[in-house]
Write a protein that holds these residues in place. Structure first.
Motif, PDB file in Angstrom:
ATOM      1  N   LEU B  70       1.194  -1.154  -0.261  1.00  0.00           N
ATOM      2  CA  LEU B  70      -0.130  -0.275  -0.203  1.00  0.00           C
ATOM      3  C   LEU B  70       0.712   1.181   0.303  1.00  0.00           C
ATOM      4  CD1 LEU B  70      -2.785   1.924   0.302  1.00  0.00           C
ATOM      5  CD2 LEU B  70      -2.035   1.237   2.734  1.00  0.00           C
ATOM      6  N   VAL B  71       0.403   2.160  -0.880  1.00  0.00           N
ATOM      7  CA  VAL B  71       1.764   3.000  -1.024  1.00  0.00           C
ATOM      8  C   VAL B  71       0.667   4.366  -0.759  1.00  0.00           C
ATOM      9  CG1 VAL B  71       2.933   4.954  -2.161  1.00  0.00           C
ATOM     10  CG2 VAL B  71       3.546   2.841  -2.611  1.00  0.00           C
ATOM     11  N   ILE B  72       0.873   5.758   0.459  1.00  0.00           N
ATOM     12  CA  ILE B  72       0.715   6.593   0.732  1.00  0.00           C
ATOM     13  C   ILE B  72       1.239   7.826   0.681  1.00  0.00           C
ATOM     14  CG2 ILE B  72      -1.518   7.702   2.469  1.00  0.00           C
ATOM     15  CD1 ILE B  72      -1.540   5.011   3.850  1.00  0.00           C
ATOM     16  N   LEU B  73       0.319   8.169  -0.491  1.00  0.00           N
ATOM     17  CA  LEU B  73       1.285   9.575  -0.883  1.00  0.00           C
ATOM     18  C   LEU B  73       0.108  10.810  -0.242  1.00  0.00           C
ATOM     19  CD1 LEU B  73       0.663   7.629  -3.351  1.00  0.00           C
ATOM     20  CD2 LEU B  73       2.645   8.502  -4.165  1.00  0.00           C
ATOM     21  N   CYS B  74       0.864  12.131  -0.185  1.00  0.00           N
ATOM     22  CA  CYS B  74       0.632  13.879   0.237  1.00  0.00           C
ATOM     23  C   CYS B  74       0.832  13.972  -0.692  1.00  0.00           C
ATOM     24  CB  CYS B  74       0.284  13.445   1.191  1.00  0.00           C
ATOM     25  SG  CYS B  74      -0.716  15.027   1.907  1.00  0.00           S
ATOM     26  N   SER B  75       0.036  15.196  -1.907  1.00  0.00           N
ATOM     27  CA  SER B  75       0.957  16.717  -1.815  1.00  0.00           C
ATOM     28  C   SER B  75      -0.714  17.657  -1.940  1.00  0.00           C
ATOM     29  CB  SER B  75       0.746  16.153  -3.177  1.00  0.00           C
ATOM     30  OG  SER B  75       1.563  17.996  -3.844  1.00  0.00           O
ATOM     31  N   HIS B  76      -0.269  18.661  -0.759  1.00  0.00           N
ATOM     32  CA  HIS B  76      -1.480  19.858  -0.573  1.00  0.00           C
ATOM     33  C   HIS B  76      -2.051  19.756  -2.617  1.00  0.00           C
ATOM     34  CE1 HIS B  76      -3.816  22.914   1.565  1.00  0.00           C
ATOM     35  NE2 HIS B  76      -3.653  23.792   0.440  1.00  0.00           N
ATOM     36  N   SER B  77      -1.482  20.598  -2.936  1.00  0.00           N
ATOM     37  CA  SER B  77      -2.198  21.348  -4.815  1.00  0.00           C
ATOM     38  C   SER B  77      -1.954  19.698  -5.256  1.00  0.00           C
ATOM     39  CB  SER B  77      -1.363  21.957  -4.937  1.00  0.00           C
ATOM     40  OG  SER B  77      -0.178  21.336  -5.217  1.00  0.00           O
TER      41      SER B  77
END
Lengths: 322, 322
Positions: B70-77
């Motif tokens: 499972l790959v959890i990613l985050c980027s606000h924009s």
């Protein structure tokens, strides 16, 4: 061919199931494990790994630490209380403990099931020093557990490390001297790297610059640079840029390209300039940090000389209670 | 009770085997995943986790990344190119991708199988903001995979986050103002923490101080402090010390005790001063970093005001090519 104590540890490792590895140490001893974490991430198919500062490891108390864990610890003197305590903690959880130290009769050595004594000092053969021993152990681990095909070539490459070190040392003598002279009045110097090289940038920042020279520092991960840190750069900010040979080199090159445009005080150490003839082509990315680290030690010596601030000077360490 | 998009992601997660989790983002979005890594380390019995800056993740190319990841990613924009690329890379390896972003139609959202849009801004309910969504996801993961018994209480605690935030904000208003005034002329400020709180120290150092204020900084891990960094301390070095409520608090307290003796410019933010009545006792260590982060944002606002250097000022970011 292997260091005999490494062989003994591998014999113990092969006789039991290993699901995960914890790399546990503090400061410079922790930094020298970063290349091994990079190796394990890229090569290990069935074994997970984590790297923690010793006291963080104990208090974090990972739920997967148990009888199928291998815990590799390191302390040069063997006297680091947190690391000796981490060995006891790991054993209490049923894990197999293997420690690296320069002192065979030390608290860490006594607390660990297997002890690998490494050589140290100007006359120590590179094959028997800490970085090489770490690699012998973790490449050996993947050989006995997963029949990793790179193992024998890796050991052969490590056997040429002394030749590579000697050549690099004379090659970079003048650059090291120039670095010391140019930076003797700086009060902050950043270091930047990624991948297998990040630990080298980290130890230069916290052990050489902050600890031994009382110069402000911070090892910035090249992949993080453009997400905050780069806004600090101007023509007065000195940056030591490491360029390695591993798969993350594009991250380091991207930082270098930017800094060449907006900075002025750039100190570049590029592993492409090393003669690594004796090292197998596909292993040069793993060996580069060891050579970068070796060459940087010369940079440190020259900086200390130019500042008339010996690397052995401390105000708190070993002197006051902490 | 759960954010509906989190529930959808958990439904997808429960329908396939998960052996490992990668937490992948850059800068501040990466920092907000550190508490989740702490949670996973302490609680996950069968699932391994690693946290990487997006481009490091791609180039490092972990051998265990695959159909059971499972790959959890985050980027606000959602516009961070490395993170969108990391999502594509993870999918090409067969991994399940879940992304957090504020922008539902963005490159990251398009590249990911599951997207969780979080709320943002002064009026956003705390339960729907990024830190809370991350926790909903990783506590939910351990609930669906390992029947983790803390899950329901964790979600209940998160539902009180707004109340806790509001109280803390007014409680620390005066301290924030005093911090801004006292530090407006500093050119370097260190931050120190450990455990679940380290990411908060990291993001304050690289996003607030370096990026938004052009002040030199470095987030020092409390467990590493006495193995190098502490030699830099004298009465002129400002240090922001975070004291959390998790199991690593003794590491932070040890640094604080030392610094109170040898330093003078100490800024302490102690989670023991927060009123966390609505948070379950055994989960306060996990929630404390969120509150520390929230309060520190007030510190940042006041510092920016006192320096007449708005937090939105940039010289390179979004302005030049990099």
């Amino acid at each position: 061919m292997l260091h005999p104590y490494v062989q003994q540890a591998l014999d113990a490792i092969s006789s039991r199931p290993i699901e995960n590895v914890f790399l546990v140490a503090c400061g410079g001893s922790s930094a020298l494990m970063y290349p091994s974490k990079y190796w394990l991430d890229r090569e290990a198919k069935t074994i997970y790994s984590d790297l923690y500062s010793s006291n963080e490891f104990i208090h974090r108390n990972p739920a997967t630490l148990g009888a199928k864990s291998l815990v590799i610890l390191c302390s040069h003197s063997g006297n680091t209380p947190e690391t000796a305590e981490a060995a006891k903690f790991a054993r209490s959880k049923g894990a197999l403990t293997v420690s690296l130290t320069h002192e065979p009769s030390s608290p860490l050595a006594e607390a660990s099931e297997h002890v690998i004594t490494y050589s140290y000092g100007p006359d120590a053969p590179a094959f028997e020093t800490n970085y090489s021993i770490m690699y012998q152990l973790v490449t050996g681990l993947l050989y006995v557990k997963e029949e990793n095909a790179k193992f024998h070539r890796f050991i052969q490459s490590l056997q040429s490390l002394q030749t590579v070190y000697d050549r690099a040392k004379s090659q970079f003598m003048d650059q090291a001297k120039a670095f010391g002279e140019a930076n003797k009045d700086e009060n902050i110097i950043y270091t930047i790297a990624s991948g297998a090289n990040f630990g080298v940038a980290y130890s230069f920042a916290i052990c050489i610059l902050m600890e031994m020279q009382w110069i402000h520092s911070h090892a910035i991960h090249a992949g993080e640079y453009f997400h905050g840190p780069f806004e600090i750069l101007d023509k007065n900010v000195p940056v030591i840029q490491l360029l390695g040979l591993d798969e993350t080199r594009p991250l380091e090159e991207r930082v270098q390209t930017f800094n060449q445009q907006y900075g002025e005080k750039l100190i570049t150490l590029d592993a492409k300039e090393f003669d690594l003839s004796e090292i197998a082509d596909d292993l040069r990315g793993y060996i580069a940090p060891l050579v970068l680290n070796y060459v940087l030690r010369q940079f440190a010596n020259e900086l200390a000389d130019a500042r008339n601030h010996p690397l052995s000077t401390r105000r708190y360490m070993w002197k006051v209670a902490y």
